[in-house]
Enzyme design. Sequence first.
Site, PDB file in Angstrom:
ATOM      1  N   GLU A 140       1.237  -3.112   3.194  1.00  0.00           N
ATOM      2  CA  GLU A 140       0.247  -4.115   2.993  1.00  0.00           C
ATOM      3  C   GLU A 140      -0.586  -4.356   3.578  1.00  0.00           C
ATOM      4  O   GLU A 140      -1.132  -5.349   4.277  1.00  0.00           O
ATOM      5  CB  GLU A 140       0.934  -6.248   2.468  1.00  0.00           C
ATOM      6  CG  GLU A 140       1.353  -6.428   3.581  1.00  0.00           C
ATOM      7  CD  GLU A 140       3.380  -4.997   4.588  1.00  0.00           C
ATOM      8  OE1 GLU A 140       3.594  -5.922   4.393  1.00  0.00           O
ATOM      9  OE2 GLU A 140       3.633  -4.708   3.435  1.00  0.00           O
TER      10      GLU A 140
ATOM     11  N   CYS B  89      10.266  -2.670   4.126  1.00  0.00           N
ATOM     12  CA  CYS B  89      10.953  -2.803   5.265  1.00  0.00           C
ATOM     13  C   CYS B  89      12.294  -2.722   4.924  1.00  0.00           C
ATOM     14  O   CYS B  89      12.640  -2.758   5.091  1.00  0.00           O
ATOM     15  CB  CYS B  89       9.572  -3.912   6.293  1.00  0.00           C
ATOM     16  SG  CYS B  89      10.376  -3.903   7.849  1.00  0.00           S
TER      17      CYS B  89
ATOM     18  N   HIS C  97       4.814  -0.811   6.345  1.00  0.00           N
ATOM     19  CA  HIS C  97       4.538  -1.734   5.657  1.00  0.00           C
ATOM     20  C   HIS C  97       2.995  -1.748   5.281  1.00  0.00           C
ATOM     21  O   HIS C  97       1.916  -0.751   5.384  1.00  0.00           O
ATOM     22  CB  HIS C  97       3.653  -3.089   6.300  1.00  0.00           C
ATOM     23  CG  HIS C  97       5.030  -3.728   7.495  1.00  0.00           C
ATOM     24  ND1 HIS C  97       6.211  -4.628   6.152  1.00  0.00           N
ATOM     25  CD2 HIS C  97       6.212  -3.159   7.938  1.00  0.00           C
ATOM     26  CE1 HIS C  97       6.802  -5.048   7.177  1.00  0.00           C
ATOM     27  NE2 HIS C  97       6.671  -4.888   8.106  1.00  0.00           N
TER      28      HIS C  97
END
Length: 216
Positions: free
Chosen positions: A198, A88, A196
């Site tokens: 994650e 990001c 993202h």
Amino acid sequence: MSVVILDYGSGNLHSALKSFERANAECGAGFDIKLSSDPDDVHTAQRIVLPGVGAFADCYSGLMALDGMHEALQESVIQQGKPFFGICVGMQMMADRGLEHGDHQGLGWISGQVEKIEPNDKNLKIPHMGWNTLNQITDHPLLKDIPLGDAGQHAYFVHSYHFKTSERTNDILETDYGGPVTAMVAKDNMVGTQFHPEKSQKMGLALIANFLKWKP
């Protein structure tokens, strides 16, 4: 062997740590995954991850406020060529400059600048937030065995700005949000995603595992 996720006061640190730990265990890479704000850990790490959430200038100043961190990153990433993953705003900071709330200096690792997303469809809201498919621009080892395109896996985005690179060869993935939006960039030993990983479930774990196994 260690992977350092930089803690400089910005980023989804807990979810990033858990995702890297899970990918590391599932792919058998054998790394010690750790959060750190210590430049010495960057010097000794085999791989470096730079997350980032918020405004470009705030993230950059927060990173630069860590005594010795800029020098450690320059030596480890640029001079020694250790694999680096920006997430990001962590990706955006690789640019020459960011144009969010002014004109701000970046790390200058990949030529280009960070600009506001301007969708062709005025009904599309900013920030761009949600799940999108990914379109491949350039091949890259981190994309191994990840289905892309309209029928491919989705990635999770939440952002108002994106990285407009100066060299098209540094563009790896785009998504569509009223026009092309940069989703992934890379150069040499450095990669970055606007989305993202994650938070991107199966797709994100596969990408992280590929990064852990990557030998640029």
